[in-house]
Design a protein around this motif. Structure first.
Motif, mmCIF file in Angstrom:
data_model
loop_
_atom_site.group_PDB
_atom_site.id
_atom_site.type_symbol
_atom_site.label_atom_id
_atom_site.label_comp_id
_atom_site.label_asym_id
_atom_site.label_seq_id
_atom_site.Cartn_x
_atom_site.Cartn_y
_atom_site.Cartn_z
ATOM 1 N N VAL A 154 53.786 41.759 46.775
ATOM 2 C CA VAL A 154 52.728 42.207 45.811
ATOM 3 C C VAL A 154 52.380 40.731 45.013
ATOM 4 O O VAL A 154 53.116 39.644 45.487
ATOM 5 C CB VAL A 154 53.566 42.875 44.529
ATOM 6 C CG1 VAL A 154 53.715 44.413 44.972
ATOM 7 C CG2 VAL A 154 54.615 42.547 43.819
ATOM 8 N N ILE A 155 51.470 40.648 44.495
ATOM 9 C CA ILE A 155 50.812 39.530 43.667
ATOM 10 C C ILE A 155 50.854 39.611 42.098
ATOM 11 O O ILE A 155 50.333 40.997 41.779
ATOM 12 C CB ILE A 155 49.696 38.996 44.388
ATOM 13 C CG1 ILE A 155 49.277 37.670 43.677
ATOM 14 C CG2 ILE A 155 48.470 39.667 44.104
ATOM 15 C CD1 ILE A 155 48.123 36.827 44.536
ATOM 16 N N LYS A 157 49.339 38.425 38.828
ATOM 17 C CA LYS A 157 48.041 37.716 38.306
ATOM 18 C C LYS A 157 48.036 37.796 36.781
ATOM 19 O O LYS A 157 48.077 38.659 36.283
ATOM 20 C CB LYS A 157 46.859 38.188 38.898
ATOM 21 C CG LYS A 157 46.512 37.992 40.326
ATOM 22 C CD LYS A 157 45.328 38.601 40.771
ATOM 23 C CE LYS A 157 45.141 38.324 42.156
ATOM 24 N NZ LYS A 157 43.560 38.581 42.704
ATOM 25 N N MET A 167 48.993 32.702 39.435
ATOM 26 C CA MET A 167 49.167 33.566 40.431
ATOM 27 C C MET A 167 50.488 33.349 41.210
ATOM 28 O O MET A 167 50.836 32.302 41.732
ATOM 29 C CB MET A 167 48.030 33.732 41.385
ATOM 30 C CG MET A 167 46.856 34.422 41.108
ATOM 31 S SD MET A 167 45.656 34.555 42.290
ATOM 32 C CE MET A 167 45.477 32.933 43.146
ATOM 33 N N VAL A 169 53.064 35.145 44.312
ATOM 34 C CA VAL A 169 53.553 36.345 45.439
ATOM 35 C C VAL A 169 54.735 36.555 45.352
ATOM 36 O O VAL A 169 55.720 35.593 45.353
ATOM 37 C CB VAL A 169 52.791 35.893 46.900
ATOM 38 C CG1 VAL A 169 53.132 36.932 47.819
ATOM 39 C CG2 VAL A 169 51.428 35.386 47.022
ATOM 40 N N TRP A 171 57.859 38.702 47.533
ATOM 41 C CA TRP A 171 58.187 39.496 48.678
ATOM 42 C C TRP A 171 59.184 40.437 48.816
ATOM 43 O O TRP A 171 59.438 41.465 49.568
ATOM 44 C CB TRP A 171 58.583 38.405 49.940
ATOM 45 C CG TRP A 171 57.196 37.863 50.438
ATOM 46 C CD1 TRP A 171 56.719 36.444 49.556
ATOM 47 C CD2 TRP A 171 56.089 38.021 51.422
ATOM 48 N NE1 TRP A 171 55.287 36.245 50.253
ATOM 49 C CE2 TRP A 171 55.280 37.007 51.420
ATOM 50 C CE3 TRP A 171 56.177 38.964 52.402
ATOM 51 C CZ2 TRP A 171 54.219 36.917 52.177
ATOM 52 C CZ3 TRP A 171 55.147 38.832 53.346
ATOM 53 C CH2 TRP A 171 54.063 38.008 53.202
ATOM 54 N N GLU A 199 49.217 43.374 41.776
ATOM 55 C CA GLU A 199 48.255 43.797 42.878
ATOM 56 C C GLU A 199 49.039 44.045 43.979
ATOM 57 O O GLU A 199 50.047 43.012 44.141
ATOM 58 C CB GLU A 199 47.276 43.094 43.053
ATOM 59 C CG GLU A 199 45.867 43.470 42.217
ATOM 60 C CD GLU A 199 44.786 42.613 42.704
ATOM 61 O OE1 GLU A 199 44.981 41.551 43.476
ATOM 62 O OE2 GLU A 199 43.729 42.588 41.895
ATOM 63 N N LYS A 200 48.931 44.936 44.951
ATOM 64 C CA LYS A 200 49.309 44.629 46.436
ATOM 65 C C LYS A 200 48.801 43.345 46.850
ATOM 66 O O LYS A 200 47.691 43.285 46.656
ATOM 67 C CB LYS A 200 48.971 46.165 47.236
ATOM 68 C CG LYS A 200 49.248 45.794 48.388
ATOM 69 C CD LYS A 200 50.049 47.264 48.812
ATOM 70 C CE LYS A 200 50.578 47.096 50.331
ATOM 71 N NZ LYS A 200 51.881 46.428 50.337
ATOM 72 N N TYR A 201 49.670 42.883 47.669
ATOM 73 C CA TYR A 201 49.322 41.579 48.245
ATOM 74 C C TYR A 201 48.731 41.760 49.460
ATOM 75 O O TYR A 201 49.718 42.218 50.457
ATOM 76 C CB TYR A 201 50.458 40.536 48.112
ATOM 77 C CG TYR A 201 50.250 39.254 48.636
ATOM 78 C CD1 TYR A 201 49.242 38.483 48.232
ATOM 79 C CD2 TYR A 201 50.558 38.967 49.959
ATOM 80 C CE1 TYR A 201 48.896 36.984 48.671
ATOM 81 C CE2 TYR A 201 50.190 37.548 50.459
ATOM 82 C CZ TYR A 201 49.331 36.713 49.745
ATOM 83 O OH TYR A 201 49.140 35.624 50.352
ATOM 84 N N HIS A 234 44.719 28.375 47.382
ATOM 85 C CA HIS A 234 43.941 29.335 46.642
ATOM 86 C C HIS A 234 42.576 28.571 46.372
ATOM 87 O O HIS A 234 41.702 29.209 45.660
ATOM 88 C CB HIS A 234 44.415 30.333 45.615
ATOM 89 C CG HIS A 234 45.583 30.902 45.942
ATOM 90 N ND1 HIS A 234 45.516 31.796 46.998
ATOM 91 C CD2 HIS A 234 46.955 30.923 45.239
ATOM 92 C CE1 HIS A 234 46.832 32.442 47.250
ATOM 93 N NE2 HIS A 234 47.674 31.848 46.229
ATOM 94 N N ARG A 438 45.263 32.857 55.131
ATOM 95 C CA ARG A 438 46.593 32.392 55.734
ATOM 96 C C ARG A 438 46.509 31.112 56.580
ATOM 97 O O ARG A 438 47.295 30.264 56.977
ATOM 98 C CB ARG A 438 47.596 33.349 56.381
ATOM 99 C CG ARG A 438 47.769 34.436 55.557
ATOM 100 C CD ARG A 438 48.950 34.194 54.857
ATOM 101 N NE ARG A 438 50.367 33.908 55.608
ATOM 102 C CZ ARG A 438 51.201 35.026 56.238
ATOM 103 N NH1 ARG A 438 50.653 36.462 56.040
ATOM 104 N NH2 ARG A 438 51.939 34.571 57.059
#
Ligand code: ADP
Length: 460
Positions: A154-155, A157, A167, A169, A171, A199-201, A234, A438
Motif C-alpha cells: 500500500v502507499i 500519501k 509519500m 510505500v 510492503w 491507497e493500494k500500491y 516520483h 519502476r
C-alpha cells in the motif's frame, strides 16, 4: 483581450508565457529576485520589477510585493506559470480581490483539487475510477486495517502532498506501522498539514496524464495523453506523447473521464488529470494539477495547438473556436528535462556558470530554455536548464531526433543530466515502449554502467 500581463515566475516558463503574450500583442511584466536581475526573462519582458532578495520566500513567493508590482505597472492579469504560487489558492484569491484576472482555475477549484483526499472524493462523484483507498487515516490501527483490507503493498500519501513528498510505500504490516509515522512527520514538516490517507500500491503501473482545457462557455476539450513513466523518486524526467501503451479507444476513454471530472468540479483554464495505468489496461485517477505543466510542449507538438496562448485567451473570456474533433494527435513527441545536476553523483544539483551554451536545432526540435552563454545558474531555485522536445512522424524518428539534439547540445562549465538522457534513449526497455514507473529503479545499474563507459570514452 488584455493589454498587459504580469508573469509571477522565472526561468524557461516565464519566457514561454512572454512569447505567447508577444504573439497575442500583449505587453509582459517580469518580476525577479535580486539573484535573477540578469535573467533572460527580465531582458525579454517589456518591463520588470525586482520583488525581493534571492531566496524564493523573499521574492517569488512574496505575495504583497507581487501585487504591488502588478499595481505599479498597470498589469491587468497575472500568470503564475508552474511551481511557486501556481497552486496557491490564497494567491489566486488575492489577485482577484485586487482586480487582477487570475490566469488559472478559480481559487475554490485549486483548493479542492489541491487536497488529495478531497480530490479523490470529487473524482468518485464524477464517476471516474480511483485507486482503492481510504479517507483520512487517523491512527496506526486504522492504517493496519487498511493494509489488511487492500492487501500489501500500500502507499501512504499526504493529503497536502506534492512533488513526490509525503509519500511512503509499505510492503508489510511492520513497514506500514513505521512508514505511517514517517509519512505524517514528513507531511507535517513539509506542508504544515500531517493528514494522510492510504491507497493500494500498484506494482508496475505507467503514469499517463490527460491534458485538458476548459473555457468559460461550457466547453471542455482534452488534448490526448502524455506518458511520464520515466521518473526518479516520483519526479518526471522524460515525457512523451502519445503513450506507447494507449490505443485510440483507451485515449478517448481516459480523455472522457478527465473531461467529466473537469466538468463536475467547474474547471476553467488549462489543467492535467494524472492517472495510473495498470498492466491490465485499467486506469485510476491519481491527482489533478490545476496549472500549466512543465511538459505541456509535448502535447503542443503532437496536436499543433498553442496551449499557452489558449490559456491566456480563455482567461480573457474567449470561446474555443474548435471542437474535440479538431484535436488530432500527429506523430510522436518526447521531452527531456536537462538539469544542472550530476547523474554520476546521485543527481546532485550543480549550480554555477554556463561559460558557453549551444542549443540544438534542425528538423523537429524545440528548445525551451532561459540559458545563454555566460549565464550564472543561481543556487536558490530548481535546477532545470532546458527542456528539449523532439517531434517526429513516429516514435522511432522522435527518438532519433532527440538523440541527435542531445548530442548537439553544449553546456560548458556544468555537469548536466544530458548523458543520462542519452543512456535512457539507448535502453532496450525504453525503446520497446515498455517503461513503467519502476523503470529507473529496475534499469539503474545498466544506466549507470553506460554512464561510466560514456565518461571514460569522453576522457579518452
Ligand atoms: P505528487 O503530487 O507528489 O507528484 P502523485 O500522487 O502525483 O504525487 O504521485 C507521484 C508518483 O507516485 C506517480 O507518478 C507514481 O509513480 C507514484 N504513485 C502514486 N500513487 C501510486 C499508487 N497508488 N500506486 C503506484 N504508484 C503510485
Amino acid at each position: 483581450m488584455f493589454n498587459k500581463i504580469l508573469i509571477a515566475n522565472r526561468g524557461e516558463i516565464a519566457l514561454r508565457i512572454m512569447r505567447a503574450c508577444r504573439e497575442l500583442g500583449i505587453q509582459s511584466v517580469a518580476i525577479h529576485s535580486s539573484a535573477d536581475a540578469d535573467s533572460l526573462h527580465v531582458k525579454y519582458a517589456d518591463e520588470s520589477v525586482c520583488v525581493g532578495k534571492s531566496s524564493s520566500a523573499e521574492s517569488y513567493l512574496r505575495i504583497p510585493n507581487i501585487i504591488a508590482a502588478a499595481e505599479i505597472t498597470g498589469a491587468e492579469a497575472i500568470h503564475p506559470g508552474y511551481g511557486f504560487l501556481a497552486e496557491n489558492a490564497e494567491f489566486a484569491e488575492i489577485c482577484v480581490e485586487n482586480d487582477f484576472t487570475w490566469i488559472g482555475p478559480s481559487a475554490d477549484v485549486i483548493r479542492n483539487l489541491g487536497d488529495k483526499a478531497t480530490a479523490r472524493s470529487m473524482t468518485v462523484e464524477a464517476g471516474v475510477p480511483v485507486v482503492p483507498g481510504t479517507g483520512l487515516v487517523d491512527s496506526v490501527e486504522e492504517a493496519e486495517a487498511a493494509g489488511r483490507q487492500f492487501g500489501f503493498p500500500v502507499i501512504i500519501k499526504a493529503t497536502a502532498g506534492g512533488g513526490g513528498k509525503g509519500m511512503r510505500v509499505a510492503w508489510d504490516e511492520a513497514e506500514l506501522r513505521k512508514n505511517y509515522v514517517a509519512a505524517r512527520t514528513e507531511a507535517g514538516a513539509s506542508f504544515g498539514n500531517d493528514a494522510v490517507y492510504i491507497e493500494k500500491y500498484l506494482v508496475n503501473p505507467r503514469h499517463v496524464e490527460i491534458q485538458l482545457m476548459a473555457d468559460h462557455h461550457g466547453n471542455v476539450i482534452h488534448f490526448g495523453e502524455r506518458d511520464c513513466s520515466v521518473q526518479r523518486r516520483h519526479q518526471k524526467l522524460i515525457e512523451e506523447a502519445p503513450s506507447p501503451a494507449v490505443s485510440e479507444e483507451l485515449r478517448q476513454r481516459m480523455g472522457s473521464a478527465a473531461v467529466s471530472l473537469a466538468r463536475n468540479v467547474g474547471y476553467r483554464s488549462a489543467g492535467t488529470v494524472e492517472f495510473l495505468l495498470d498492466e491490465d489496461g485499467s486506469f485510476y485517477f491519481m491527482e489533478m494539477n490545476t496549472r500549466i505543466q512543465v511538459e505541456h510542449p509535448v502535447s503542443e507538438m503532437v496536436t499543433g495547438f498553442d496551449l499557452m496562448k489558449w490559456m491566456i485567451r480563455v482567461a480573457a473570456g474567449e470561446q474555443f473556436d474548435f471542437t474535440q474533433d479538431d484535436v488530432v494527435v500527429k506523430g510522436h513527441a518526447i521531452e527531456c528535462r536537462i538539469n544542472a545536476e550530476n547523474p554520476e553523483r546521485d543527481f546532485m544539483p550543480c549550480p554555477g556558470r554556463v561559460f558557453y551554451f549551444h542549443a540544438p536545432g534542425g528538423p523537429g526540435i524545440r528548445v525551451d530554455t532561459h540559458v545563454y552563454s555566460d549565464y550564472l545558474v543561481p543556487p536558490h531555485y530548481d535546477s532545470l536548464l532546458a527542456k528539449i522536445i523532439a517531434h517526429g512522424k513516429d516514435r522511432e524518428e522522435a527518438v532519433a531526433r532527440m538523440r541527435r539534439a542531445l548530442s548537439e547540445c553544449v553546456f560548458e562549465g556544468l555537469p548536466t543530466s544530458t548523458p543520462f538522457h542519452l543512456e535512457v534513449l539507448n535502453n532496450p526497455v525504453f525503446l520497446q515502449g515498455k517503461a513503467t514507473t519502476r523503470f529507473l529503479e529496475e534499469e539503474l545499474s545498466h544506466l549507470q554502467e553506460g554512464l561510466r563507459v560514456r565518461a571514460k570514452t569522453e576522457e579518452g
